[in-house]
Design an enzyme around this catalytic site. Structure first.
Site, PDB file in Angstrom:
ATOM      1  CB  SER A   1      -0.906   0.031   1.230  1.00 10.65           C
ATOM      2  OG  SER A   1      -2.207  -0.289   0.863  1.00 10.65           O
TER       3      SER A   1
ATOM      4  CE  LYS B   1      -3.605   0.849  -1.525  1.00 12.65           C
ATOM      5  NZ  LYS B   1      -4.427   0.415  -0.369  1.00 12.65           N
TER       6      LYS B   1
ATOM      7  CE1 TYR C   1      -3.645  -0.810  -5.437  1.00  6.65           C
ATOM      8  CE2 TYR C   1      -4.340  -3.096  -5.686  1.00  6.65           C
ATOM      9  CZ  TYR C   1      -4.065  -2.004  -4.882  1.00  6.65           C
ATOM     10  OH  TYR C   1      -4.212  -2.112  -3.515  1.00  6.65           O
TER      11      TYR C   1
ATOM     12  CE1 TYR D   1      -4.053  -0.337   4.666  1.00  2.00           C
ATOM     13  CE2 TYR D   1      -2.699  -1.054   6.492  1.00  2.00           C
ATOM     14  CZ  TYR D   1      -2.905  -0.934   5.139  1.00  2.00           C
ATOM     15  OH  TYR D   1      -1.978  -1.394   4.262  1.00  2.00           O
TER      16      TYR D   1
ATOM     17  CB  VAL E   1      -0.466  -5.897   3.779  1.00  2.00           C
ATOM     18  CG1 VAL E   1      -1.751  -5.228   4.222  1.00  2.00           C
ATOM     19  CG2 VAL E   1      -0.426  -6.114   2.284  1.00  2.00           C
TER      20      VAL E   1
HETATM   21  N1  GLU Z   1      -1.816  -5.350  -2.716  1.00  2.00           N
HETATM   22  C1  GLU Z   1      -2.550  -5.193  -1.496  1.00  2.00           C
HETATM   23  C2  GLU Z   1      -4.019  -5.298  -1.796  1.00  2.00           C
HETATM   24  O1  GLU Z   1      -4.434  -4.862  -2.849  1.00  2.00           O
HETATM   25  C3  GLU Z   1      -2.210  -3.877  -0.874  1.00  2.00           C
HETATM   26  C4  GLU Z   1      -2.908  -3.684   0.415  1.00  2.00           C
HETATM   27  C5  GLU Z   1      -2.146  -2.968   1.460  1.00  2.00           C
HETATM   28  O2  GLU Z   1      -0.930  -2.961   1.548  1.00  2.00           O
HETATM   29  O3  GLU Z   1      -2.849  -2.372   2.289  1.00  2.00           O
HETATM   30  O4  GLU Z   1      -4.792  -5.811  -1.018  1.00  2.00           O
END
Ligand code: GLU
Length: 309
Positions: free
Chosen positions: A62, A65, A192, A244, A262
């Site tokens: 994540s 992002k 993504y 989160y 994650v």
């Molecule tokens: N590739 C993970 C997903 O799409 C990233 C989620 C994350 O790191 O929060 O669920």
């Protein structure tokens, strides 16, 4: 720096036993949980300080992002990006589809939940006239902002994400069916999954944090990479939605803009002071690194970095 990082690593590493490595992406379940590393980019002295597993590569997940948001803003402008994605906390899990339905949303709530991140990436993919290879450009930008030419895409993790990413797929198709997403779904999802599978180190994340903390200027060569406005906006978003559903709790406890992934990474930007990268793969229920957050809290307290104090 009056902080014994090696000692802090020793004290905090045992906390990893309170967490678990992510297993919903099978390739991540293979990672050794007994790891903790940190790197700090000190903006005043222009030096990097490292301890523990700070050069171990792991999946950015994540935290990518942050990079695609900055790249989308750089390419398309703030106005265009925020026509398609909001800036609110969701109160739901990072991969929830429910919140969009229940709240009858016209666009995903923020760029750091999966729906919002997929939307942001789809804006980059849609811009294909100027950008025929969207992931290649994201990778270049990631290498530049992390000052890490060795940052690479891990094919095993990518295929693992792609094979099992059905919830992300459903989020993307939901947005497409509601005419929120203009780009094609599958290339957007592929990009993504690729961005999530980039391999970084705590040191690369310290560099990313340092650019944000330094108002968008790369401290290692003095060049502006992103606008001051996008650095400021991204830090405020990290503060409010970077961890989160624990974002509120940790903005109180840590008080430094931080984004988790994650894969066990954390990136923090303490304005005008430090960029911080942390890695420890065992996660709490919400998806944040357990030992990583404990270590980060000790560092922030030790260096007096809480921006609210
Ligand atoms: N590739 C993970 C997903 O799409 C990233 C989620 C994350 O790191 O929060 O669920």
């Amino acid at each position: 720096m009056n902080l014994d990082l090696n000692n802090l690593i020793k004290e905090n590493l045992p906390k990893q036993t309170q967490g678990k490595v992510a297993s919903y992406i099978p390739a991540l379940a293979e990672v050794n949980p007994n790891q903790l590393g940190v790197a700090l980019y000190d903006l005043k002295n222009k030096e990097i300080i490292q301890a523990g597993d700070s050069d171990v590569r792991f999946a950015i997940e994540s935290i990518s992002k942050v990079i695609t948001l900055l790249w989308a803003i750089k390419k398309l402008g703030m106005q265009e990006v925020f026509t398609h994605v909001g800036s609110r906390q969701t109160g739901f899990a990072f991969n929830s589809i429910l919140n969009m339905e229940i709240n009858k949303l016209k666009h995903p709530m923020n760029p750091f939940v999966n729906a919002g991140a997929i939307m942001t990436t789809s804006l980059i993919v849609e811009d294909k006239k100027r950008d025929p290879e969207p992931f290649a450009e994201i990778l270049d930008f990631a290498q530049e902002i992390c000052n890490d030419p060795d940052l690479y895409l891990d094919d095993v993790i990518y295929h693992s994400e792609r094979r099992t990413g059905n919830l992300d797929r459903s989020l993307a198709y939901y947005m497409k069916s509601k005419n929120m997403m203009i780009a094609e779904v599958e290339p957007s999802l592929d990009t993504y999954f690729e961005q999530c599978s980039m391999m970084v180190t705590a040191k690369s994340l310290a560099n990313l944090g340092a650019v944000l903390a330094n108002d968008g200027i790369k401290p290692w060569d003095g060049e502006r990479l992103i606008s001051s406005e996008s650095a400021t906006y991204t830090k405020s978003l990290m503060m409010t939605t970077g961890l989160y559903n624990q974002s509120g709790t940790y903005s109180r406890l840590i008080g430094v803009p931080t984004k988790s992934g994650v894969g066990g990474g954390l990136v923090s930007a303490a304005p005008h002071e430090y960029g911080i990268g942390v890695f420890s793969p065992a996660l709490d229920k919400e998806g944040n690194s357990v030992a990583g957050l404990a270590l980060l809290q000790d560092i922030v307290d030790g260096l007096g970095l809480d921006i609210f104090k």
